[in-house]
Design a protein around this motif. Sequence first.
Motif, PDB file in Angstrom:
ATOM      1  N   LEU A 471     -13.497 -29.609  -8.821  1.00 48.08           N
ATOM      2  CA  LEU A 471     -12.416 -28.984  -7.393  1.00 48.08           C
ATOM      3  C   LEU A 471     -11.637 -28.940  -8.778  1.00 48.08           C
ATOM      4  O   LEU A 471     -10.647 -29.134  -7.258  1.00 48.08           O
ATOM      5  CB  LEU A 471     -12.708 -30.104  -7.080  1.00 48.08           C
ATOM      6  CG  LEU A 471     -14.041 -30.633  -5.904  1.00 48.08           C
ATOM      7  CD1 LEU A 471     -13.777 -31.610  -4.739  1.00 48.08           C
ATOM      8  CD2 LEU A 471     -14.917 -29.410  -5.023  1.00 48.08           C
ATOM      9  N   ARG A 472     -10.351 -28.886  -9.411  1.00 51.30           N
ATOM     10  CA  ARG A 472     -10.024 -29.035 -10.295  1.00 51.30           C
ATOM     11  C   ARG A 472      -9.022 -27.282  -9.466  1.00 51.30           C
ATOM     12  O   ARG A 472      -7.696 -27.009  -9.400  1.00 51.30           O
ATOM     13  CB  ARG A 472      -9.613 -28.347 -12.037  1.00 51.30           C
ATOM     14  CG  ARG A 472      -8.309 -28.300 -12.280  1.00 51.30           C
ATOM     15  CD  ARG A 472      -8.612 -28.724 -14.325  1.00 51.30           C
ATOM     16  NE  ARG A 472      -9.662 -29.781 -13.715  1.00 51.30           N
ATOM     17  CZ  ARG A 472      -8.474 -30.973 -14.398  1.00 51.30           C
ATOM     18  NH1 ARG A 472      -7.355 -31.893 -13.809  1.00 51.30           N
ATOM     19  NH2 ARG A 472      -9.306 -32.115 -14.740  1.00 51.30           N
ATOM     20  N   PHE A 473      -9.770 -26.441  -8.871  1.00 49.38           N
ATOM     21  CA  PHE A 473      -8.925 -25.048  -8.727  1.00 49.38           C
ATOM     22  C   PHE A 473      -8.959 -25.182  -7.431  1.00 49.38           C
ATOM     23  O   PHE A 473      -8.774 -24.568  -6.682  1.00 49.38           O
ATOM     24  CB  PHE A 473      -9.804 -24.029  -9.200  1.00 49.38           C
ATOM     25  CG  PHE A 473      -9.185 -24.102 -10.716  1.00 49.38           C
ATOM     26  CD1 PHE A 473     -10.520 -24.223 -11.211  1.00 49.38           C
ATOM     27  CD2 PHE A 473      -8.619 -24.007 -10.910  1.00 49.38           C
ATOM     28  CE1 PHE A 473     -10.469 -24.151 -13.232  1.00 49.38           C
ATOM     29  CE2 PHE A 473      -7.948 -23.456 -12.857  1.00 49.38           C
ATOM     30  CZ  PHE A 473      -8.908 -24.165 -13.719  1.00 49.38           C
ATOM     31  N   VAL A 474      -9.531 -26.409  -6.684  1.00 50.72           N
ATOM     32  CA  VAL A 474      -9.057 -26.270  -4.979  1.00 50.72           C
ATOM     33  C   VAL A 474      -8.094 -26.935  -4.652  1.00 50.72           C
ATOM     34  O   VAL A 474      -7.915 -28.145  -4.871  1.00 50.72           O
ATOM     35  CB  VAL A 474     -10.629 -27.062  -4.515  1.00 50.72           C
ATOM     36  CG1 VAL A 474     -10.326 -27.387  -2.643  1.00 50.72           C
ATOM     37  CG2 VAL A 474     -11.650 -26.868  -5.026  1.00 50.72           C
ATOM     38  N   PRO A 475      -6.919 -25.878  -3.504  1.00 50.09           N
ATOM     39  CA  PRO A 475      -5.769 -26.570  -4.316  1.00 50.09           C
ATOM     40  C   PRO A 475      -5.421 -27.219  -2.618  1.00 50.09           C
ATOM     41  O   PRO A 475      -5.016 -28.640  -2.440  1.00 50.09           O
ATOM     42  CB  PRO A 475      -4.301 -25.236  -3.399  1.00 50.09           C
ATOM     43  CG  PRO A 475      -5.756 -24.681  -3.340  1.00 50.09           C
ATOM     44  CD  PRO A 475      -6.695 -24.766  -3.923  1.00 50.09           C
ATOM     45  N   ASN A 476      -6.740 -27.030  -1.398  1.00 52.46           N
ATOM     46  CA  ASN A 476      -6.371 -27.945   0.081  1.00 52.46           C
ATOM     47  C   ASN A 476      -7.588 -28.080   0.439  1.00 52.46           C
ATOM     48  O   ASN A 476      -8.720 -26.667   0.287  1.00 52.46           O
ATOM     49  CB  ASN A 476      -5.574 -27.264   1.442  1.00 52.46           C
ATOM     50  CG  ASN A 476      -5.265 -26.159   0.950  1.00 52.46           C
ATOM     51  OD1 ASN A 476      -6.441 -25.413   1.374  1.00 52.46           O
ATOM     52  ND2 ASN A 476      -4.703 -25.060   0.243  1.00 52.46           N
ATOM     53  N   MET A 477      -8.682 -28.384   1.696  1.00 54.19           N
ATOM     54  CA  MET A 477      -9.102 -28.517   1.912  1.00 54.19           C
ATOM     55  C   MET A 477      -8.896 -28.805   3.679  1.00 54.19           C
ATOM     56  O   MET A 477      -8.116 -29.680   4.059  1.00 54.19           O
ATOM     57  CB  MET A 477      -9.737 -29.838   1.661  1.00 54.19           C
ATOM     58  CG  MET A 477     -11.748 -29.603   2.382  1.00 54.19           C
ATOM     59  SD  MET A 477     -12.094 -31.246   1.459  1.00 54.19           S
ATOM     60  CE  MET A 477     -12.678 -30.806  -0.069  1.00 54.19           C
ATOM     61  N   ASP A 478      -8.974 -28.246   4.814  1.00 54.06           N
ATOM     62  CA  ASP A 478      -9.398 -28.715   6.139  1.00 54.06           C
ATOM     63  C   ASP A 478     -10.340 -29.175   6.328  1.00 54.06           C
ATOM     64  O   ASP A 478     -11.359 -29.822   6.101  1.00 54.06           O
ATOM     65  CB  ASP A 478      -9.119 -27.273   6.686  1.00 54.06           C
ATOM     66  CG  ASP A 478     -10.489 -26.700   7.566  1.00 54.06           C
ATOM     67  OD1 ASP A 478     -12.078 -27.092   6.085  1.00 54.06           O
ATOM     68  OD2 ASP A 478     -10.866 -25.771   7.702  1.00 54.06           O
TER      69      ASP A 478
END
Length: 561
Positions: A471-478
């Motif tokens: 998840l290193r390139f996942v900046p945010n999550m709803d």
Amino acid sequence: MATSDILKEPLLLRLSRLFGKLRGDLTGGLTAAVVALPLALAFAVASGVEPKAGLYTAIVAGIVAAIFGGSSVQITGPTGAMAVVLVGIVAKYGLEKVWIAGVMAGIIQIALGVAKLGQLVKFIPYPVTAGFTNGIAVIIFCGQLNNFFGLKLPRSEHFLPGLWQSLTHVEALNWAAVALAVVVIATNVLWPRINTTIPGSLVGLVLATAIASSFHLNVPTIGTIPQSLPMPQGIPHWNDFSVIRELINPALALAALGSIESLLSAVVADGMTVSEKHNSDRELIGQGLANMIVPFFGGIPATGAIARTAVNVRSGGKTRLSGVIHGVALAIIVLTLAPLAAQIPLAALAGILMVVSLRMIEWEAIGLLMRATYSDFAVMILTWLVTILFDLVLAVEVGLIAAGALFIKRMSDLSLVKIPETEVFPPGTPLELGKEIAVYRVDGPVFFGAAERFATFLRDEPEVKYLILRLRFVPNMDTTGLVALEDIYHDLERHNCRLILTGLQPEVQQLLERTGLLNTIGLSNCFETTTDAICSISPQIACSQPITDDLKTKELMELID
């Protein structure tokens, strides 16, 4: 297990397995019928029709949907969400036209299933479903104030004028009716502390009826229910094209709501069992057939019922037979106990529905959305308000538009790619271990559209024991992505597969911490790099040459493209 393997089993073992399923289905079906009895009566009254219509609906629709639907354990019948829509249609068009609208809605649902559109419900964002569910709960609660106060006021097409009528005539309330409703509410709340087998709604219904009959209280009752099974009947004006054209909008509303609620209920049932998952398209066809047939027996449109389905599963129901048993058991109850139903006070049904509505409010969802992102919380509140002030179908439309606007604003561009073994496993990794570990790289924000893509993992990789999400390139999550991640964790846990997260970004990690999901997954399952995670699984691997998530980015991006 293949059929050939089953036939090779000893006969006694096969009979034992068959008897075990039959016993579970019998227990689940009978328990669901006991729970469904008071709810079928209550939701019929809430829909503005005679109580017998609720029983006939639970019997006919329950059996038809169980046989032809796509879920093995779904229980179908009258529900609160459908009652909210039906009460306005009944007030505006009358019961006979509701039957026509129900048949039309069934045809629409079958068409949706044949067109294989059942998967679309999975793309409804979590704040939208939470918003209209909470709105339905408020409408049901306020809509029962008339019966709670013992008033005999005419039904209104919309619940707000009806609520105003109830509040402005409160000086004429029937204190005996209020007392009976309070008794039922208290019984519903307190009875589970005494016994969890017999539903508190049924105990409260029997207790209130006994009190009203013993003391000859002057309170409105539901009236006589015929001591007979539902029989086929004709539907007036069925061939009148002008009537069909008049009812197309109500039919679309009934079909949309019936499809959404039934499929959501089936998803909930999937989460409670590790058996085969439901077929969304077949479920739409089964529900459509039920809604096509039930009006010819004097019933009203039905949907899959989440609470009754959960009771069926928890009580041992495993196959379609449990739903059939539920319908047959209700038919037997009608044949034997219908005369006693005439004395049931409407206030008692009001008490049951008020408790149901309070339990329908998704308090956990409200807290989760408040802690997660304000934008998702705003979508839920907007959907909630439109449901209350206007109607349910408009609320879903508005909620989807609002969620879509947020989706565009976030510029979500998620990429989910399985990384080849040669790219991630350190030298010396045993071949067997390589087959048990699957590594997926996620690029972009995790949003509600990703839920279905995650859900296919277990079907595609049944042999995997460790799932690593980079998840290193996942900046945010709803919030819906958060709920999807939690569902993935629980699904993997049921299949003895361990979920491991690597490279958590600060915003995502803070979100997981605020909502408690990080503790659920466990800090021991979170690592800085994928190599660290793999080495923790098998310490004997030589990890002298770490492979970080940032290496070979160019090659991986070419792979993704």
